[in-house]
Design an enzyme around this catalytic site. Sequence first.
Site, PDB file in Angstrom:
ATOM      1  N   TYR A  57       0.820  -1.224   0.000  1.00 60.73           N
ATOM      2  CA  TYR A  57       0.000   0.000   0.000  1.00 60.73           C
ATOM      3  C   TYR A  57       0.858   1.280   0.000  1.00 60.73           C
ATOM      4  O   TYR A  57       0.338   2.376  -0.215  1.00 60.73           O
ATOM      5  CB  TYR A  57      -0.958   0.054   1.213  1.00 60.73           C
ATOM      6  CG  TYR A  57      -1.893  -1.123   1.364  1.00 60.73           C
ATOM      7  CD1 TYR A  57      -2.069  -2.058   0.348  1.00 60.73           C
ATOM      8  CD2 TYR A  57      -2.616  -1.307   2.540  1.00 60.73           C
ATOM      9  CE1 TYR A  57      -2.922  -3.147   0.511  1.00 60.73           C
ATOM     10  CE2 TYR A  57      -3.483  -2.385   2.705  1.00 60.73           C
ATOM     11  CZ  TYR A  57      -3.616  -3.305   1.684  1.00 60.73           C
ATOM     12  OH  TYR A  57      -4.472  -4.373   1.860  1.00 60.73           O
ATOM     13  N   LYS A  82       1.663  -6.500   5.894  1.00 63.04           N
ATOM     14  CA  LYS A  82       1.682  -7.747   5.106  1.00 63.04           C
ATOM     15  C   LYS A  82       2.919  -7.867   4.236  1.00 63.04           C
ATOM     16  O   LYS A  82       3.452  -6.865   3.751  1.00 63.04           O
ATOM     17  CB  LYS A  82       0.432  -7.815   4.215  1.00 63.04           C
ATOM     18  CG  LYS A  82      -0.861  -7.475   4.928  1.00 63.04           C
ATOM     19  CD  LYS A  82      -2.082  -7.651   4.041  1.00 63.04           C
ATOM     20  CE  LYS A  82      -3.321  -7.046   4.691  1.00 63.04           C
ATOM     21  NZ  LYS A  82      -3.455  -5.603   4.459  1.00 63.04           N
ATOM     22  N   HIS A 115       0.413 -11.835   2.335  1.00 66.85           N
ATOM     23  CA  HIS A 115      -0.634 -11.120   1.598  1.00 66.85           C
ATOM     24  C   HIS A 115      -1.368 -12.034   0.617  1.00 66.85           C
ATOM     25  O   HIS A 115      -2.574 -11.895   0.409  1.00 66.85           O
ATOM     26  CB  HIS A 115       0.012  -9.957   0.825  1.00 66.85           C
ATOM     27  CG  HIS A 115      -0.884  -8.793   0.596  1.00 66.85           C
ATOM     28  ND1 HIS A 115      -0.442  -7.491   0.635  1.00 66.85           N
ATOM     29  CD2 HIS A 115      -2.206  -8.712   0.313  1.00 66.85           C
ATOM     30  CE1 HIS A 115      -1.453  -6.679   0.379  1.00 66.85           C
ATOM     31  NE2 HIS A 115      -2.537  -7.401   0.180  1.00 66.85           N
TER      32      HIS A 115
HETATM   33  N1  NAP Z   1      -5.531  -8.763   1.938  1.00 70.11           N
HETATM   34  C1  NAP Z   1      -5.948  -8.311   0.796  1.00 70.11           C
HETATM   35  O1  NAP Z   1      -5.664  -8.873  -0.279  1.00 70.11           O
HETATM   36  C2  NAP Z   1      -6.833  -7.107   0.784  1.00 70.11           C
HETATM   37  C3  NAP Z   1      -7.508  -6.751  -0.409  1.00 70.11           C
HETATM   38  C4  NAP Z   1      -8.343  -5.625  -0.363  1.00 70.11           C
HETATM   39  C5  NAP Z   1      -8.484  -4.911   0.812  1.00 70.11           C
HETATM   40  N2  NAP Z   1      -7.792  -5.272   1.938  1.00 70.11           N
HETATM   41  C6  NAP Z   1      -7.914  -4.504   3.206  1.00 70.11           C
HETATM   42  O2  NAP Z   1      -9.284  -4.320   3.539  1.00 70.11           O
HETATM   43  C7  NAP Z   1      -9.577  -2.932   3.622  1.00 70.11           C
HETATM   44  C8  NAP Z   1     -10.997  -2.643   3.198  1.00 70.11           C
HETATM   45  O3  NAP Z   1     -11.255  -3.116   1.883  1.00 70.11           O
HETATM   46  P1  NAP Z   1     -11.343  -2.171   0.585  1.00 70.11           P
HETATM   47  O4  NAP Z   1     -10.575  -0.938   0.829  1.00 70.11           O
HETATM   48  O5  NAP Z   1     -10.974  -3.002  -0.582  1.00 70.11           O
HETATM   49  O6  NAP Z   1     -12.884  -1.870   0.406  1.00 70.11           O
HETATM   50  P2  NAP Z   1     -14.147  -1.464   1.327  1.00 70.11           P
HETATM   51  O7  NAP Z   1     -13.743  -1.142   2.702  1.00 70.11           O
HETATM   52  O8  NAP Z   1     -15.158  -2.513   1.081  1.00 70.11           O
HETATM   53  O9  NAP Z   1     -14.669  -0.147   0.578  1.00 70.11           O
HETATM   54  C9  NAP Z   1     -13.906   1.020   0.488  1.00 70.11           C
HETATM   55  C10 NAP Z   1     -14.619   1.965  -0.496  1.00 70.11           C
HETATM   56  O10 NAP Z   1     -15.896   2.332   0.013  1.00 70.11           O
HETATM   57  C11 NAP Z   1     -15.962   3.754   0.195  1.00 70.11           C
HETATM   58  N3  NAP Z   1     -16.674   3.984   1.472  1.00 70.11           N
HETATM   59  C12 NAP Z   1     -16.201   3.821   2.723  1.00 70.11           C
HETATM   60  N4  NAP Z   1     -17.144   4.062   3.644  1.00 70.11           N
HETATM   61  C13 NAP Z   1     -18.264   4.416   2.973  1.00 70.11           C
HETATM   62  C14 NAP Z   1     -19.554   4.802   3.373  1.00 70.11           C
HETATM   63  N5  NAP Z   1     -19.894   4.862   4.661  1.00 70.11           N
HETATM   64  N6  NAP Z   1     -20.461   5.104   2.404  1.00 70.11           N
HETATM   65  C15 NAP Z   1     -20.123   5.048   1.097  1.00 70.11           C
HETATM   66  N7  NAP Z   1     -18.910   4.678   0.647  1.00 70.11           N
HETATM   67  C16 NAP Z   1     -17.973   4.367   1.582  1.00 70.11           C
HETATM   68  C17 NAP Z   1     -14.528   4.237   0.207  1.00 70.11           C
HETATM   69  O11 NAP Z   1     -14.389   5.535  -0.332  1.00 70.11           O
HETATM   70  P3  NAP Z   1     -13.733   6.779   0.509  1.00 70.11           P
HETATM   71  O12 NAP Z   1     -12.381   6.358   0.989  1.00 70.11           O
HETATM   72  O13 NAP Z   1     -13.683   7.869  -0.511  1.00 70.11           O
HETATM   73  O14 NAP Z   1     -14.697   7.068   1.621  1.00 70.11           O
HETATM   74  C18 NAP Z   1     -13.848   3.227  -0.715  1.00 70.11           C
HETATM   75  O15 NAP Z   1     -14.032   3.604  -2.079  1.00 70.11           O
HETATM   76  C19 NAP Z   1      -8.502  -2.306   2.717  1.00 70.11           C
HETATM   77  O16 NAP Z   1      -8.364  -0.922   2.913  1.00 70.11           O
HETATM   78  C20 NAP Z   1      -7.307  -3.120   3.110  1.00 70.11           C
HETATM   79  O17 NAP Z   1      -6.785  -2.684   4.349  1.00 70.11           O
HETATM   80  C21 NAP Z   1      -6.990  -6.377   1.938  1.00 70.11           C
END
Ligand code: NAP
Length: 278
Positions: A57, A82, A115
């Site tokens: 990241y 990770k 990861h």
């Molecule tokens: N291990 C892996 O392979 C892996 C893969 C993916 C993710 N992750 C981890 O999991 C975390 C979360 O997953 P993610 O970032 O993929 O997706 P997520 O948390 O499902 O969604 C994030 C998205 O939703 C928006 N959002 C957040 N809160 C909101 C709300 N209350 N209303 C409307 N939209 C909202 C955010 O935009 P804004 O920021 O503009 O609010 C962003 O575009 C990551 O940040 C990371 O730490 C791990």
Amino acid sequence: MMMEEIRIDTKVKLNNGVEMPIFGLGVYQARRGRKTQEAVFNALKAGYRLIDTASMYENEKDVGEAVRKSSIPREEVFITTKLWNSEHGYDPAISAFEKSRKRLGLSYIDLYLIHWPVEGLRNESWKAFETLLKEGKCRAIGVSNYMVRHLEELLNNSSTVPAVNQVEFNPYLYQKELLEFCRNHDIQLEAYSPLTKGYKLNDPKLVNVASKYSKSPAQILIRWALQKEVVVIPKSSRKERIYENADVFDFTISPEDIRVFDSFNEDLRTSWDPSTAP
Ligand SMILES: NC(=O)c1ccc[n+]([C@@H]2O[C@H](COP(=O)([O-])OP(=O)(O)OC[C@H]3O[C@@H](n4cnc5c(N)ncnc54)[C@H](OP(=O)(O)O)[C@@H]3O)[C@@H](O)[C@H]2O)c1
């Protein structure tokens, strides 16, 4: 754990006794520099105590700075990072860990995750993880994007059961079998992309149930994960959403509605797909 008792500071006990907050902030695609620092700082202010970053990241440095700026005692914050795919193998994993630790500016990491199950090298990397754990450089070790067969392979090769498996998990990708396998082996499941990266937040059937609870679709998705006793790490860089996503501890989704959400599954993957990873 009684569901109505879940609070923002609720912790789950990992298989080595370490306690991990059930709720936290993800910082994938949070821009490095001020944007990530502000998000983490605001989250800590809002009561989040788990921050999920990764070497990939490129914002570990900002996470560390925000933790220090918050003045919250180090032991009250739980930091996950990770090992990236290009860092696998015994020696490379040890040195990647050290680089992550230095970028974070921390003396120890709470949870270090593989990861992605990189074929051919993941078991060597796991040996490095065992060394890091033994030396006290991290408090717990785990994996991410492991399907049942990857976990079975690891369990056949090592006596150290991963403390955590972080996978994509939400009602639209309800990985029930994987959840049960993890529960049966005392591996804590952690849900990434719990908000479907935003793709499904306007789904009428989700919006419909959310309005019944006077909560937003995002809040409902977070609460669903919490009621499955799954650690959940929604990402937002916006202060108002960081607060909104944390406002999920004053209501309970009824068992009937939980079953309704369980039926939303459509094997939706918004990230990479480990189901075909060898
Ligand atoms: N291990 C892996 O392979 C892996 C893969 C993916 C993710 N992750 C981890 O999991 C975390 C979360 O997953 P993610 O970032 O993929 O997706 P997520 O948390 O499902 O969604 C994030 C998205 O939703 C928006 N959002 C957040 N809160 C909101 C709300 N209350 N209303 C409307 N939209 C909202 C955010 O935009 P804004 O920021 O503009 O609010 C962003 O575009 C990551 O940040 C990371 O730490 C791990």
